[in-house]
Design a protein around this motif. Structure first.
Motif, PDB file in Angstrom:
ATOM      1  N   PHE A   1       0.829  -1.203   0.000  1.00  9.18           N
ATOM      2  CA  PHE A   1       0.000   0.000   0.000  1.00  9.18           C
ATOM      3  C   PHE A   1       0.866   1.256   0.000  1.00  9.18           C
ATOM      4  O   PHE A   1       0.576   2.215  -0.714  1.00  9.18           O
TER       5      PHE A   1
ATOM      6  N   ILE B   1       0.867   4.124  -2.860  1.00  6.81           N
ATOM      7  CA  ILE B   1       0.628   5.534  -2.542  1.00  6.81           C
ATOM      8  C   ILE B   1       1.766   6.397  -3.080  1.00  6.81           C
ATOM      9  O   ILE B   1       1.534   7.419  -3.733  1.00  6.81           O
ATOM     10  N   CYS B   2       2.995   5.982  -2.818  1.00  5.07           N
ATOM     11  CA  CYS B   2       4.156   6.753  -3.289  1.00  5.07           C
ATOM     12  C   CYS B   2       4.179   6.819  -4.808  1.00  5.07           C
ATOM     13  O   CYS B   2       4.456   7.880  -5.384  1.00  5.07           O
TER      14      CYS B   2
ATOM     15  N   SER C   1       1.573   6.605  -6.856  1.00  2.77           N
ATOM     16  CA  SER C   1       0.477   7.483  -7.286  1.00  2.77           C
ATOM     17  C   SER C   1       0.836   8.956  -7.124  1.00  2.77           C
ATOM     18  O   SER C   1       0.601   9.768  -8.028  1.00  2.77           O
ATOM     19  N   LEU C   2       1.392   9.291  -5.972  1.00  3.67           N
ATOM     20  CA  LEU C   2       1.791  10.681  -5.733  1.00  3.67           C
ATOM     21  C   LEU C   2       2.921  11.096  -6.666  1.00  3.67           C
ATOM     22  O   LEU C   2       2.930  12.226  -7.184  1.00  3.67           O
TER      23      LEU C   2
ATOM     24  N   ALA D   1      -8.520  14.117  -1.759  1.00  4.40           N
ATOM     25  CA  ALA D   1      -8.238  12.677  -1.806  1.00  4.40           C
ATOM     26  C   ALA D   1      -6.732  12.417  -1.809  1.00  4.40           C
ATOM     27  O   ALA D   1      -6.241  11.535  -1.075  1.00  4.40           O
ATOM     28  N   PHE D   2      -5.985  13.185  -2.583  1.00  6.92           N
ATOM     29  CA  PHE D   2      -4.534  12.989  -2.626  1.00  6.92           C
ATOM     30  C   PHE D   2      -3.853  13.492  -1.348  1.00  6.92           C
ATOM     31  O   PHE D   2      -2.815  12.963  -0.954  1.00  6.92           O
ATOM     32  N   THR D   3      -4.441  14.478  -0.685  1.00 10.53           N
ATOM     33  CA  THR D   3      -3.923  14.911   0.617  1.00 10.53           C
ATOM     34  C   THR D   3      -4.076  13.766   1.618  1.00 10.53           C
ATOM     35  O   THR D   3      -3.133  13.437   2.352  1.00 10.53           O
TER      36      THR D   3
ATOM     37  N   LEU E   1      -4.351  10.652   0.912  1.00 11.22           N
ATOM     38  CA  LEU E   1      -3.456   9.575   0.477  1.00 11.22           C
ATOM     39  C   LEU E   1      -2.042   9.812   1.020  1.00 11.22           C
ATOM     40  O   LEU E   1      -1.399   8.890   1.520  1.00 11.22           O
ATOM     41  N   ALA E   2      -1.569  11.045   0.936  1.00 13.16           N
ATOM     42  CA  ALA E   2      -0.229  11.379   1.440  1.00 13.16           C
ATOM     43  C   ALA E   2      -0.161  11.183   2.952  1.00 13.16           C
ATOM     44  O   ALA E   2       0.825  10.639   3.475  1.00 13.16           O
TER      45      ALA E   2
ATOM     46  N   THR F   1      -2.030   9.161   4.711  1.00 16.39           N
ATOM     47  CA  THR F   1      -2.058   7.711   4.913  1.00 16.39           C
ATOM     48  C   THR F   1      -0.675   7.121   4.681  1.00 16.39           C
ATOM     49  O   THR F   1      -0.225   6.246   5.437  1.00 16.39           O
ATOM     50  N   GLY F   2       0.018   7.606   3.664  1.00 20.26           N
ATOM     51  CA  GLY F   2       1.386   7.152   3.395  1.00 20.26           C
ATOM     52  C   GLY F   2       2.323   7.453   4.552  1.00 20.26           C
ATOM     53  O   GLY F   2       3.157   6.619   4.919  1.00 20.26           O
TER      54      GLY F   2
END
Length: 146
Positions: free
Chosen positions: A5, A9-10, A12-13, A120-122, A124-125, A127-128
């Motif tokens: 995961f 995430i990394c 995707s970002l 959503a990407f915030t 995600l970051a 969560t990473g």
């Protein structure tokens, strides 16, 4: 599983930041024109804002791509995405007719969709960051059988 995961995430970002930086660089003239119209950036020279945004996005992508700098890349990503989300939200809720300075497909999104996308990407970051922290702080309890 956490590692998979975290890598997703990394990745995707990383793709997001390379894409965004590339589009801004390819459409630099339009990017500068749109930044110059922003009431929030009126006191900052557009060239400084534009160049620093592109450099920050490239730096985040490169840091995420390298395991040694991944943690810092996740923190930079969260900061950038939170900043971009706040910026877009302020423009949307308090100003009218301000063009989006994002390039490519991101620039074609309306403000509400873009704010949701950025949020959503915030998340995600963030969560990473949490996955990175917990995967390093709490080693696996699995035992190996010899």
């Amino acid at each position: 599983m956490k590692n998979i995961f975290l890598q997703a995430i990394c990745f995707s970002l990383c793709i997001l930041f390379f894409y965004a930086a590339s589009m801004k660089a390819l459409e630099f003239g339009q990017f500068m024109t749109d930044i110059a119209k922003s009431p929030l950036l009126a006191n900052i020279p557009p060239a400084l804002t534009g160049a620093s945004t592109i450099l920050a996005e490239v730096a985040a992508a490169m840091m995420l791509a390298l395991p040694a700098t991944r943690k810092a890349g996740l923190y930079l990503s969260a900061f950038l995405m939170l900043s971009f989300t706040a910026y877009m939200s302020i423009l949307y809720f308090f100003y009218e007719n301000i063009p989006c300075s994002c390039g490519g497909i991101l620039g074609t999104m309306g403000y509400p969709a873009h704010i949701v996308f950025n949020t959503a990407f915030t998340l995600l970051a963030i969560t990473g960051i949490l996955l990175h922290h917990f995967s390093l702080s709490y080693p696996s309890t699995k035992t190996t059988v010899r």
